[in-house]
Design an enzyme around this catalytic site. Structure first.
Site, PDB file in Angstrom:
ATOM      1  CE  LYS A 158      -0.807   0.096   5.041  1.00  0.00           C
ATOM      2  NZ  LYS A 158       0.096   1.388   5.209  1.00  0.00           N
ATOM      3  CB  THR A 159       3.958   2.301   1.573  1.00  0.00           C
ATOM      4  OG1 THR A 159       3.619   2.062   2.886  1.00  0.00           O
ATOM      5  CG2 THR A 159       4.841   3.534   1.813  1.00  0.00           C
ATOM      6  CG  ASP A 215      -1.018   4.964   4.951  1.00  0.00           C
ATOM      7  OD1 ASP A 215      -1.608   4.044   4.516  1.00  0.00           O
ATOM      8  OD2 ASP A 215       0.139   4.903   5.086  1.00  0.00           O
ATOM      9  CD  GLU A 216      -2.133   2.011   8.297  1.00  0.00           C
ATOM     10  OE1 GLU A 216      -3.099   1.253   8.222  1.00  0.00           O
ATOM     11  OE2 GLU A 216      -0.787   1.465   8.254  1.00  0.00           O
ATOM     12  CD  GLN A 269      -3.295  -5.118   8.259  1.00  0.00           C
ATOM     13  OE1 GLN A 269      -2.508  -4.930   9.145  1.00  0.00           O
ATOM     14  NE2 GLN A 269      -3.198  -4.936   6.769  1.00  0.00           N
ATOM     15  NE  ARG A 319       1.362  -7.940  11.095  1.00  0.00           N
ATOM     16  CZ  ARG A 319       1.296  -7.115  10.085  1.00  0.00           C
ATOM     17  NH1 ARG A 319       1.956  -6.437   9.756  1.00  0.00           N
ATOM     18  NH2 ARG A 319       0.048  -7.290   9.152  1.00  0.00           N
TER      19      ARG A 319
END
Length: 717
Positions: A35-36, A220-221, A251, A604
């Site tokens: 996503k970044t 973002d987020e 998330q 993770r």
């Protein structure tokens, strides 16, 4: 630069997002899906391919580190500086607006920002000035209330007291606090966003200017935005700006901070022309890990829906370990980590994840015993935590009244009306008489030096310590610790705080009781058990954890793990009541957030993933025989492999199975026993009958022992 080079390194879904036409876009970005990269390349695409001026772009992230990284990557990609591009956190961008328009925002030109501690100090003064009892309305609790209202965009006159006296008092303090801040020319972090929103809402010219300037908003987020953040963005977007938001409803794990996962659905409602793009290709984890994460999160309702997949290998099965108890679980983690390091891998590639902060203690102890460096990520080691230090200070005073540092630490903790001036009087008396603070306090009370209220408060504290000493004289060590943390008022003090942080501190205090119960004095020590335990705690607190740059195992809560990745992950404590947490089991929304937290933990792991649970766990000062977590039952069986202990014993796996029958002398599986030499343990298997009956016991200090019942003389507990 050539716009084609911006798209070249991207996969099809990423290219679709980066080159999306000029319309609102919602990118549903799964864990590890890049996503970044999409955000960075989107900005580069707008500037290079669409000809958008950098000053027309505003990009919002959740951390200063992420904002700096994004700016650097954009400049590298487009090979030009981005000074006119607004990139920052919500609070940073709001601060920038308020500095420019301080007059219109009703602020002083040189306004200052209060940090959390400054805010508490100001609230303490305000509470006193309005005549509210600080013991009934602690500054930390009032601070939480005020910040929560600001996150919802509410001023004091907007809040309904709901006929509740306590709520009415909170609103009263909120109003007085606002006045005090305005007079002092200061604002807190919550005020930054609320004031920036009001600035735009109430000044049409300013709002129009920024709506025309920022034709493209990138966020973002997005799943972590709260009410005021979303309102601020929606206002800034207006009818003409083109918001491009990236988030993952699977998330969203910060509901307790005010995050609203439903903002993703609201965005689709408020911007009906939105294009929804899913990023599902994962570049982090093996196929087995992704399939497991997909299977668990599929049990949540109301999702926008996506399936993570990878072109990478299937990978190892997910290993599940059913530990005897929490010590066995910690030893298993240490042993597997040691194997990992011996194969030439780095310890820093290993993460131990857990739901509750209190779980770290047993892992810390096991790692220290193995001389394996570790670091508690984003937090303090167990014996360094403030609430643990408070409890130990009470215990030290019980053991030694002349311990001045401990006296100063808890003389007014919890608050009991002994202020700084009173403590100064006691210090002066101690210096003049060359004695301890404890003796000086007694002298001050006897000499009638203080005002009546202060004198009574000091006398009550001295009497409390004497009473604690008498009460615990003949108790076992863990009962001594339990009695002191409760009767001192520490448990109730933190329980009153309507914060998850307060609940965590209560759990840590209860875990201190567990630490005392599992503590074994040195056989050669002549010290009383309490003094020996306090020395042990001091030594453990003095052991410094590894520095950030060292090759060390990473310990962290699941909340701290978001955004990180590790080659080897241990997700521990998968038991009903622990994970999912007991506070969330009866709350459908809370349970879904727990499942999202599990999803975050699973994703993770890059290559190897271990899941563990304990059949018996001593946590928060109590022995629990919990069932395996429902999250384990939601895993497809073909993806998992049970790891058996070195000694094969009968044990439940994921589903309930009745214990074996015919146990000798009532020594059923799971029964706690005490041995005169080995101490306390749990029966984990038995065989034979009569004079030949034997039991396998897992002892807390020496591990597993096979004993002949006729000679062991086990005491049932």
């Amino acid at each position: 630069m050539d716009p084609g080079s911006i798209l070249e390194p991207l996969n099809p879904a990423q290219r679709q997002a980066v080159s999306a036409p000029k319309r609102p876009v919602l990118v549903l970005a799964g864990a590890g899906s890049g996503k970044t990269r999409v955000l960075v390349h989107r900005v580069a695409w707008l500037i290079s391919a669409e000809g958008i001026a950098p000053q027309s772009i505003l990009a919002v992230t959740f951390t200063n580190k992420a904002a700096a990284e994004m700016r650097t990557r954009i400049e590298t990609l487009i090979q030009m500086p981005t000074r006119n591009l607004w990139i920052g956190t919500f609070h940073g961008l709001a601060h920038r607006l308020l500095r420019i328009h301080w007059r219109e925002a009703g602020l002083q030109e040189g306004f200052q920002i209060l940090d959390s501690e400054d805010q508490q100090r100001m609230l303490r003064r305000v509470i006193k000035n309005v005549g509210v009892d600080e013991n009934e309305y602690p500054p930390r609790e009032v601070q939480w209330f005020i910040n929560a209202q600001k996150d919802e965009g509410l001023r004091p006159d907007h809040i309904d007291d709901e006929g509740n006296v306590g709520r009415r008092q909170m609103i009263k303090v909120y109003a007085a606090y606002e006045d005090a801040c305005n007079k002092a020319g200061v604002i807190d972090f919550g005020e930054l966003l609320l004031r920036a929103h009001e600035l735009l809402r109430d000044n049409a010219d300013i709002l129009g200017h920024y709506q025309r300037r920022f034709s493209h908003l990138l966020v973002d987020e997005f799943q972590d935005t709260n009410t005021i953040q979303y309102a601020w963005l929606r206002l800034l977007a207006g009818d003409s700006s083109l918001p491009f938001v990236v988030g993952d409803d699977d998330q969203s794990i910060y509901r307790w901070r005010g995050a609203r996962v439903e903002n993703l659905l609201r965005f689709q409602h408020h911007f009906p022309a939105v294009e929804l793009i899913r990023l599902e290709q994962n570049y982090r984890s093996t196929a087995n890990i992704l399939q497991a994460a997909n299977a668990v999160i599929a049990n949540n309702s109301g999702r926008l829906g996506k399936e993570l997949w990878t072109e990478g290998p299937k990978g190892d099965p997910i290993r599940v370990y059913a530990a005897f108890n929490e010590r066995d679980e910690a030893e298993f983690v240490v042993n597997r980590t040691s194997d990992w390091a011996e194969q030439g891998n780095k310890r820093s590639e290993v993460a131990v994840l857990y739901r509750s902060n209190a779980q770290s203690r047993v892992f810390e102890e096991a790692l220290m015993n193995a001389r394996m460096p570790y670091r508690v990520y984003g937090g303090l080691r167990f014996f360094e935590r403030a609430e643990i230090k408070d409890a130990l200070a009470y215990l030290r005073l019980v053991a030694n009244r002349n311990d001045d540092p401990s006296f100063e630490r808890v003389v007014n903790t919890p608050t009991r009306g002994i202020g700084a001036r009173t403590v100064d009087v006691i210090r002066q008396q101690a210096r003049a008489a060359g004695t301890s603070l404890w003796r000086a306090a007694g002298a001050v009370v006897a000499d009638d030096v203080l005002a009546k209220r202060a004198r009574n408060a000091v006398w009550a504290f001295l009497d409390l310590l004497e009473k604690l000493d008498r009460d615990i004289a003949n108790l076992a060590l863990h009962e001594q610790v339990d009695h002191v943390v409760r009767v001192s008022g520490l448990i109730e003090h933190f329980r009153k705080q309507k914060l998850d942080r307060g609940a965590v501190k209560v759990e840590n205090l209860e875990e201190l009781v567990s630490a005392a119960r599992g503590f074994v004095s040195d056989p050669d020590s002549d010290l009383p058990p309490l003094v020996d335990f306090l020395a042990h705690a001091a030594l453990e607190a003095g052991e410094t954890q590894a520095a950030a740059y060292e090759d060390c195992v990473q310990l962290m809560t699941l909340h701290s793990a978001k955004g990180l990745e590790f080659k080897l992950v241990f997700l521990c404590g998968l038991e009903e009541g622990l994970f999912p947490h007991q506070r969330s089991i009866s709350d459908p929304q809370g349970l879904e957030e727990e499942r999202r937290l599990c999803y975050v933990g699973l994703t993770r792991a890059q290559h190897q993933l271990y899941l563990s649970y304990a059949e018996q766990r001593r946590l928060y000062g109590k022995d629990n025989y919990a069932t395996a977590s429902r999250f384990l039952r939601e895993l497809p069986a073909e993806l998992t492999e049970e790891v058996r202990p070195a000694i094969q014993v009968s044990r439940p796996v994921y589903r309930h199975r009745s214990l074996e029958v015919g146990a000798p002398d009532g020594l059923d599986l799971g029964r706690r026993v005490r041995h005169r030499k080995y101490g306390e343990g749990v029966v984990i298997n038995h065989e034979g009958s009569g004079a030949h009956a034997r039991v396998l016991v897992n002892f807390e200090t020496v591990g597993t022992k096979m004993l002949v019942v006729a000679y062991a003389k086990l005491e049932l507990m």
